[in-house]
Design a protein around this motif. Structure first.
Motif, PDB file in Angstrom:
ATOM      1  N   ILE A 269       0.781  -1.209  -0.032  1.00  0.00           N
ATOM      2  CA  ILE A 269      -0.069   0.037  -0.027  1.00  0.00           C
ATOM      3  C   ILE A 269       0.801   1.180  -0.115  1.00  0.00           C
ATOM      4  CG2 ILE A 269      -1.844   1.326   1.381  1.00  0.00           C
ATOM      5  CD1 ILE A 269      -2.874  -1.313   2.242  1.00  0.00           C
ATOM      6  N   ALA A 270       0.491   2.022  -0.884  1.00  0.00           N
ATOM      7  CA  ALA A 270       1.142   3.565  -1.107  1.00  0.00           C
ATOM      8  C   ALA A 270       0.199   4.699  -1.027  1.00  0.00           C
ATOM      9  CB  ALA A 270       2.024   3.631  -2.143  1.00  0.00           C
ATOM     10  N   PRO A 272      -2.123   7.634  -2.380  1.00  0.00           N
ATOM     11  CA  PRO A 272      -2.568   7.757  -3.794  1.00  0.00           C
ATOM     12  C   PRO A 272      -2.003   8.743  -4.409  1.00  0.00           C
ATOM     13  CG  PRO A 272      -4.362   8.234  -1.985  1.00  0.00           C
ATOM     14  CD  PRO A 272      -3.186   7.720  -1.245  1.00  0.00           C
ATOM     15  N   ASP A 273      -1.230   9.811  -3.802  1.00  0.00           N
ATOM     16  CA  ASP A 273      -0.470  10.788  -4.467  1.00  0.00           C
ATOM     17  C   ASP A 273       0.523  10.621  -4.587  1.00  0.00           C
ATOM     18  OD1 ASP A 273      -3.118  12.340  -4.449  1.00  0.00           O
ATOM     19  OD2 ASP A 273      -2.700  13.233  -2.396  1.00  0.00           O
ATOM     20  N   ASP A 274       1.246   9.577  -4.109  1.00  0.00           N
ATOM     21  CA  ASP A 274       2.560   8.962  -4.357  1.00  0.00           C
ATOM     22  C   ASP A 274       2.854   8.813  -5.884  1.00  0.00           C
ATOM     23  OD1 ASP A 274       5.358   8.357  -4.445  1.00  0.00           O
ATOM     24  OD2 ASP A 274       4.952   7.637  -2.325  1.00  0.00           O
ATOM     25  N   GLU A 275       3.761   9.703  -6.744  1.00  0.00           N
ATOM     26  CA  GLU A 275       3.706   9.502  -7.987  1.00  0.00           C
ATOM     27  C   GLU A 275       4.652   8.176  -8.416  1.00  0.00           C
ATOM     28  OE1 GLU A 275       5.352  13.179  -9.824  1.00  0.00           O
ATOM     29  OE2 GLU A 275       3.601  14.043  -9.482  1.00  0.00           O
ATOM     30  N   ARG A 276       5.655   7.702  -7.273  1.00  0.00           N
ATOM     31  CA  ARG A 276       6.636   6.890  -7.497  1.00  0.00           C
ATOM     32  C   ARG A 276       5.850   5.525  -7.727  1.00  0.00           C
ATOM     33  NH1 ARG A 276      10.060   7.259  -2.271  1.00  0.00           N
ATOM     34  NH2 ARG A 276       7.845   7.704  -1.334  1.00  0.00           N
ATOM     35  N   TYR A 277       4.644   5.446  -7.098  1.00  0.00           N
ATOM     36  CA  TYR A 277       3.844   4.152  -7.207  1.00  0.00           C
ATOM     37  C   TYR A 277       2.610   4.094  -8.114  1.00  0.00           C
ATOM     38  CZ  TYR A 277       7.350   3.225  -3.663  1.00  0.00           C
ATOM     39  OH  TYR A 277       8.666   3.154  -3.122  1.00  0.00           O
ATOM     40  N   ALA A 278       2.501   5.211  -8.425  1.00  0.00           N
ATOM     41  CA  ALA A 278       0.936   5.630  -9.217  1.00  0.00           C
ATOM     42  C   ALA A 278       0.901   4.646 -10.312  1.00  0.00           C
ATOM     43  CB  ALA A 278       0.925   7.058 -10.007  1.00  0.00           C
ATOM     44  N   GLY A 279       1.819   4.256 -11.128  1.00  0.00           N
ATOM     45  CA  GLY A 279       1.595   3.217 -12.159  1.00  0.00           C
ATOM     46  C   GLY A 279       1.584   1.897 -11.583  1.00  0.00           C
ATOM     47  N   LEU A 280       1.792   1.591 -10.360  1.00  0.00           N
ATOM     48  CA  LEU A 280       1.817   0.271  -9.784  1.00  0.00           C
ATOM     49  C   LEU A 280       0.168  -0.278  -9.265  1.00  0.00           C
ATOM     50  CD1 LEU A 280       4.900  -0.275  -8.111  1.00  0.00           C
ATOM     51  CD2 LEU A 280       4.468  -1.293  -9.945  1.00  0.00           C
ATOM     52  N   PRO A 304       4.415   8.445   2.485  1.00  0.00           N
ATOM     53  CA  PRO A 304       5.544   8.467   1.599  1.00  0.00           C
ATOM     54  C   PRO A 304       6.831   9.051   2.178  1.00  0.00           C
ATOM     55  CG  PRO A 304       3.469   9.977   1.019  1.00  0.00           C
ATOM     56  CD  PRO A 304       3.276   9.661   2.257  1.00  0.00           C
ATOM     57  N   ASP A 305       6.863   9.572   3.343  1.00  0.00           N
ATOM     58  CA  ASP A 305       8.020   9.876   3.646  1.00  0.00           C
ATOM     59  C   ASP A 305       8.961   8.960   4.749  1.00  0.00           C
ATOM     60  OD1 ASP A 305       6.367  10.470   5.451  1.00  0.00           O
ATOM     61  OD2 ASP A 305       7.146  12.674   5.990  1.00  0.00           O
TER      62      ASP A 305
END
Length: 886
Positions: A269-270, A272-280, A304-305
């Motif tokens: 789980i990440a 929803p606004d974390d661009e690093r994992y948006a594609g996953l 995220p941090d």
């Protein structure tokens, strides 16, 4: 209510001791108060009074698990001070006492004291003798002798009775003015019946329910734990960076302190606004070692941090996992069992996969710690561990009395709705908090914050022994399975019941545990589920069976809601909130109008004193060393809501105050019978200095009363004590010569009457704080008890003093201080004669001193005083003749 005029018939010619002493006062007056039943609640009087003339107190039942500590002394002294004040105000005071003797603290004490532990599989052993009876060291669980549930409960019963006798002895010595005939135990028949009846009504109204769900679990005590009992502590751990795999793509790296839960992982789980994992989001990965396919999902609680910014959701590693599981509707893959070990059977989602052998050989039945080590070793070997673990201190949830981090285990438990999952109920309970007067007022915010922060209902079942059983059985199906969906509830008229030994309606004992028969609910209630009903237990709330013979519907209707709840701020989240919940459901009201919240007692390092921290001071020796009055003085010098340091220096001040009360009173009473015609002593007060003193005392009476009415009785003590010391240091010295007849009979009569009137008032003002010294002095010249005397009022003093100059005494006191200073600086004794001096002061102060010149001259051994005008008062141009002792 007006005070009786000085010299009323309960007065008599004083009988004075040769050498007054605070030593031994407790033993003397404890016996007298007990013999006279001085603090007994008069039920018939209460029923005949208007409601506002009755004051009812919901007192905290201390946990009977060892010895009391100074925190108990602190809190109960505060409550007692208010009870004594209300009694003197003429109110009928309902002040009961209870002992909270069921629950985990008692069981833990029995385990350590006797070296035993309960085991439901063992039969009852008649005439059982435990292997130990006391000792200074805790006995490890592995060394504790297993005994039957019934034998274990017997030991709990006997040890709590022993502890409670010691508690009562200490409270009596401390001067706690409870009505000892109105005591209760949270395990006695009435308490069990009240708890069971309230629970049954909660169930029938839909406020209590049973559910199988993930919950916090203490592996040491083998019981579920409620949110309110959590304590976050630092716990050593390590961050492990671990690879999860994707077909034909780079691995996804996560960081975790609990790699042993990889086989229980149900999602990554990440945020929803974390661009690093948006594609996953919406794709899947496979877990290392076990090859289980796992979805990658988004949730706002991901951080995220923190670490890699993407986290494992395991069922269950922490409370966030529970929230993710519930809100994202994830499956349960629970592996940690109630004993803190991994389940023995290889789970279906791992069986047949690459990790089947690893689980069977290295994880099954292993402790969480060993499973972690074995998983890390396997990750290192497979290359899925990135780098080496990095040590850290992580925050872990502990049961407040536990020693190991809590696990989250799926189990069937009983709950009471508390607003944690229902916004409307939460708002209603917050509104109840607004109906309660919190003292100090800022404590209301702690209540509100707790209710707003709840994330689940109140878990009230415990998998223990010494508690109130749930009055519930379950039908057993033809295949021998208990039907939890259709519980059999006890009839209220049969309470209290123990379903493990009693049978449900329509069944007999031989059907227990058999197909077509019944099974008992094996759990007991959380101790808060009983103590949250302390108003109902103590005040006579009717139970259908009248178990314990304490039903009193008429009294309950009169004193409930109660006037006062006293407690520490650390249990706002538990005892206070739980009591509000029960009252809201059962009575549609708050349980009391006021909550007086005391602070903690801190050790010299400013840490809370508690038995678990090993930094407590036990009160018995302290009371004997300093006296009960002195210890009470220390306690009452700390305001409600404020944490206070343990300070024996403050106790020494309190002891000096108690001694001064005795000695100053002996002087004030040393002039025999001074009553006048009509018994109106105040009418004989004619001298300006005496009238000034009584006028100032009238202000003190008003301020002290206002302090109590605003729940700031520490302020009441401060203003009374300040006046008393000034009274002793200045007034008593100034009037000595006149009281002994040095200025004639009329002047002597005024001084003697003023002394007697002031002492009468001061003793009553100080009585709630220092009950022993004040009672001792009162007995020298009064019939009856100071604690059953009316609280003083200023009206009589003001009528007697009229337009007296209240500042006169202060000004003459300043002049006397100036005389003393001159002699001190000249290094001569205070009896040295001043043949002449000039008192320079503003004209108004000069006139004040002239009004009491004879008193100042006699006290200061001054032959001649002349006056001059100046901006501020000073003594100058002094001619001294040093005193020579012959």
């Amino acid at each position: 209510m007006s005070s009786p005029a000085p010299g009323t018939p309960d007065r008599r010619t004083p009988t004075l001791p040769d050498k007054p002493s605070v030593d031994g006062l407790e033993d003397r007056w404890m016996a007298v108060w007990q013999e006279r039943d001085l603090y007994a609640f008069d039920r018939e009087r209460a029923l005949g009074l208007p409601r506002e003339q009755v004051f009812s107190i919901d007192t905290p039942p201390p946990t009977a698990s060892g010895s009391l500590h100074m925190g108990h002394v602190f809190g109960y002294t505060h409550t007692d001070c208010m009870a004594r004040y209300q009694r003197m105000r003429g109110r009928e005071v309902f002040f009961p006492i209870g002992w909270d003797d069921n629950g985990l603290p008692t069981e833990k004490r029995v385990q350590n004291y006797h070296g035993v532990r309960g085991d439901t599989s063992l039969p009852y052993a008649p005439d059982y003798e435990p292997p130990h009876s006391g000792g200074s060291k805790s006995i490890k669980a592995a060394d504790q002798q297993p005994i039957s549930r019934a034998n274990f409960i017997e030991l709990c019963e006997s040890l709590t009775v022993q502890d409670e006798e010691a508690y009562e002895s200490l409270f009596r010595r401390l001067g706690i003015s409870v009505d000892w005939s109105r005591g209760y135990r949270t395990i006695d028949d009435r308490s069990r019946t009240v708890a069971q009846q309230a629970f049954l009504r909660n169930v029938r109204r839909g406020e209590a329910y049973q559910a199988e769900a993930p919950g916090l679990w203490d592996v040491t005590f083998q019981t579920a734990v409620a949110q309110a009992e959590l304590e976050a502590r630092d716990y050593p751990g390590a961050y492990h960076r671990i690879r999860f795999h994707r077909d034909g793509a780079d691995a996804v790296e996560i960081e975790t302190t609990r790699p042993e839960l990889i086989p229980a992982c149900v999602a990554l789980i990440a945020h929803p606004d974390d661009e690093r994992y948006a594609g996953l989001f919406g794709s899947t990965v496979t877990s290392p070692l076990f090859g289980v396919e796992i979805p990658v999902l988004a949730h706002r609680l991901a951080e995220p941090d923190k670490g890699a910014g993407i986290a494992m959701c395991c069922t269950f590693g922490d409370l966030t996992d529970v929230q993710w599981w519930r809100e994202l509707q994830l499956p349960i893959r629970s592996l940690v069992t109630r004993n803190g070990r991994m389940q023995g059977e290889t789970p279906a989602w791992i069986a047949g996969g690459p990790g089947e052998q690893l689980y069977a050989e290295s994880l099954a039945t292993k402790t969480v710690f060993t499973a972690r080590e074995n998983v890390v070793a396997a990750l290192r070997e497979s290359g899925d561990l990135v780098g080496e673990p990095v040590k850290t201190q992580r925050k872990a949830n502990f049961y407040e009395r536990g020693e190991k981090p809590l696990e989250i285990v799926t189990s069937r438990q009983w709950y009471i709705r508390n607003g944690g999952r229902e916004a409307d109920l939460g708002k209603a309970l917050i509104a109840r908090g607004e109906q309660i007067g919190f003292h100090p007022a800022f404590m209301r915010a702690r209540y509100r914050n707790w209710v707003e922060g709840l994330n689940g209902d109140w878990l009230i079942s415990r998998q223990r022994f010494f508690g109130v059983p749930f009055p519930v059985w379950y039908p057993v199906d033809a295949d021998g399975t208990a039907d939890h969906a259709n519980p059999i509830l006890a009839d209220e008229a049969s309470l209290p019941v123990d379903p493990t030994s009693d049978t449900p309606p329509g069944y007999d004992e031989h059907q227990r545990g058999r197909p077509g028969g019944f099974a008992a609910d094996p759990d007991v209630m959380d101790t808060w589920a009983t103590s949250s009903l302390s108003p109902q237990i103590a005040a006579g709330w009717p139970v259908t069976s009248d178990a314990g013979g304490r039903n009193d519907a008429e009294l309950f209707d009169r004193i409930f809601p109660m006037d006062m709840r006293s407690q520490g701020h650390d249990i706002i989240r538990t005892w206070l909130f739980a009591t509000v919940v029960r009252s809201h459901f059962e009575h549609d009201s708050v349980p009391w109008d006021n909550a007086a919240i005391n602070g903690w007692i801190l050790d010299p390092d400013r840490k809370k004193m508690s038995k678990s921290k090993g930094n407590v001071v036990t009160p018995e020796d302290v009371l004997k060393q300093h006296s009960s009055d002195a210890v009470r003085y220390w306690a009452l010098s700390g305001r409600l809501g404020s944490d206070s340091a343990y300070d024996d220096g403050q106790m020494k001040v309190g002891r000096r105050l108690a001694i001064k009360i005795l000695n100053a009173s002996k002087f004030a009473l040393s002039f025999g019978d001074v009553t006048a015609d009509g018994d109106d002593l105040a009418a004989r007060v004619t001298h300006p200095l005496d009238r000034s003193m009584l006028a100032a005392l009238a202000d003190v009476v008003d301020q002290a009363g206002a302090g109590f009415e605003s729940w700031d009785y520490t302020r009441s003590l401060e203003v009374t004590e300040s006046f008393f010391w000034s009274f002793c240091d200045n007034y008593l010295e100034l009037v000595k010569d006149r009281a002994y007849g040095g200025q004639g009979d009329e002047a002597a009569a005024s001084a003697r009457a003023a002394l007697r009137v002031a002492l009468d008032v001061l003793l009553r003002l100080l009585a709630p704080f220092l009950p022993y010294a004040t009672e001792e002095v009162w007995s020298w010249w009064h019939e009856g008890s100071v604690h059953r005397s009316p609280w003083p009022e200023s009206s009589g003093l003001r009528a007697a003093t009229g337009d007296a100059d209240k500042a006169l005494l202060d000004t003459v006191g300043l002049a006397l201080a100036g005389v003393r200073k001159v002699k001190s600086e000249a290094k001569v004794g205070m009896k040295s004669e001043i043949t002449s001096m000039v008192l320079a002061a503003p004209s108004a102060q000069v006139e004040q001193v002239r009004g009491a010149e004879a008193d100042l001259a006699a006290t200061g051994h001054v032959t001649a005083i002349s006056y001059a005008e100046a901006d501020q008062l000073e003594v100058r141009d002094v001619q001294l003749v040093p005193y020579v002792k012959h």
